[in-house]
Write an enzyme that holds these catalytic residues in place. Structure first.
Site, mmCIF file in Angstrom:
data_model
loop_
_atom_site.group_PDB
_atom_site.id
_atom_site.type_symbol
_atom_site.label_atom_id
_atom_site.label_comp_id
_atom_site.label_asym_id
_atom_site.label_seq_id
_atom_site.Cartn_x
_atom_site.Cartn_y
_atom_site.Cartn_z
ATOM 1 N N THR A 1 0.950 -1.226 0.231
ATOM 2 C CA THR A 1 -0.198 -0.044 0.022
ATOM 3 C C THR A 1 1.041 1.221 -0.060
ATOM 4 O O THR A 1 2.276 0.999 0.349
ATOM 5 C CB THR A 1 -0.756 0.071 1.165
ATOM 6 O OG1 THR A 1 0.014 0.041 2.351
ATOM 7 C CG2 THR A 1 -1.714 -1.145 1.143
ATOM 8 N N VAL B 1 7.706 -2.445 7.150
ATOM 9 C CA VAL B 1 7.762 -1.050 7.159
ATOM 10 C C VAL B 1 8.035 -0.496 6.036
ATOM 11 O O VAL B 1 9.315 -0.625 5.656
ATOM 12 C CB VAL B 1 8.368 -0.493 8.558
ATOM 13 C CG1 VAL B 1 8.255 1.119 8.612
ATOM 14 C CG2 VAL B 1 8.045 -1.115 9.774
ATOM 15 N N LYS B 2 7.545 0.317 5.235
ATOM 16 C CA LYS B 2 7.605 1.003 4.055
ATOM 17 C C LYS B 2 8.409 2.219 4.283
ATOM 18 O O LYS B 2 7.746 3.222 4.757
ATOM 19 C CB LYS B 2 6.698 0.847 3.082
ATOM 20 C CG LYS B 2 6.865 1.140 1.650
ATOM 21 C CD LYS B 2 5.506 0.853 0.876
ATOM 22 C CE LYS B 2 5.787 1.149 -0.686
ATOM 23 N NZ LYS B 2 4.486 1.077 -1.402
ATOM 24 N N ILE B 3 9.316 2.534 3.880
ATOM 25 C CA ILE B 3 10.259 3.794 4.103
ATOM 26 C C ILE B 3 10.537 4.297 2.742
ATOM 27 O O ILE B 3 11.388 3.707 1.799
ATOM 28 C CB ILE B 3 11.344 3.461 5.057
ATOM 29 C CG1 ILE B 3 10.898 2.885 6.145
ATOM 30 C CG2 ILE B 3 12.073 4.621 5.063
ATOM 31 C CD1 ILE B 3 11.979 2.581 7.212
#
Ligand code: G3P
Length: 216
Positions: free
Chosen positions: A27, A86-88
């Site tokens: 997402t 965790v998207k960074i």
């Protein structure tokens, strides 16, 4: 190659999952906003619902921009479910945050990647996944699939463990080309996944078999 679906739409996630070929979900803030998800509690609940729907890695993107805030926000996201990644974003603070999560055993997805240099930095920081944006590169007349091939070559030569997650996929052909170029994962809109099913000769052949079956 793993298949992720790139959406926050629960009906589409369920449809892809029901195919039995789904390995995860990605997402981003744009996709969450498109579904009308607003406010901290709603965002966290939405990720939790996705984790309950799909047994695989679920990328949840931080909205912060500083290292300290990314770490704090990422900890909250990671606490939702063991499958949260965790998207960074690919920034200086983002790289520092990825290193922090790597050192603390939390999976990361480095997003908004457009060059091999960025891919090397993310791998050095220990990112679990690297998300080069294929379609957006194509939009600028650079070949997105060429970048996947270049990164795959570098990661193989250097022995980096980071998985290449081809993102901003727009067509079924993108998926096939990324598979050829060495992507470990493709994250795709539902339409592109379903597009892989289609071939006119399959439809013609099936119609003939059904007709002939009546004569049996
Ligand atoms: O995975 C990244 C994706 O959501 C961006 O896609 O089509 O907006 O470039 P697009």
């Amino acid at each position: 190659m793993k298949f992720f679906i790139d959406t926050a739409n629960l009906a589409q996630i369920k449809e892809a999952n029901d195919l039995g070929i789904l390995d995860g979900v990605t997402t981003n803030p744009s996709l969450m906003a498109k579904e009308g998800i607003k406010g901290n509690e709603a965002i966290l609940n939405h990720y939790k619902t996705i984790c309950e729907l799909v047994d695989g890695d679920i990328s949840a993107e931080v909205l912060s921009v500083t290292y300290e805030e990314m770490v704090a926000e990422g900890k909250i996201l990671a606490a939702i479910h063991p499958n949260i990644v965790v998207k960074i974003p690919m920034t200086k603070d983002g790289i520092k945050a990825i290193k922090w999560f790597t050192d603390n055993g939390i999976k990361t997805n480095c997003t908004l990647v457009f060059s091999a240099g960025q891919a090397i930095l993310a791998a050095k920081a220990g990112a679990t996944y690297l998300s080069p944006f294929i379609g957006r590169l194509d939009d600028t007349l650079w070949d997105g699939v060429d970048l996947i091939a270049q990164i795959a070559n570098i990661y193989t030569i250097q022995g980096f463990q980071t998985e290449i997650l081809a993102a901003s996929i727009r067509t079924p052909l993108h998926i096939v080309k990324c598979a050829e170029a060495g992507a470990d994962v493709c994250t795709c809109p539902l339409d592109s996944i379903l597009g892989l099913l289609k071939h006119p000769l399959t439809d013609i052949g099936l119609a003939k078999f059904i007709e002939d079956a009546k004569k049996m």
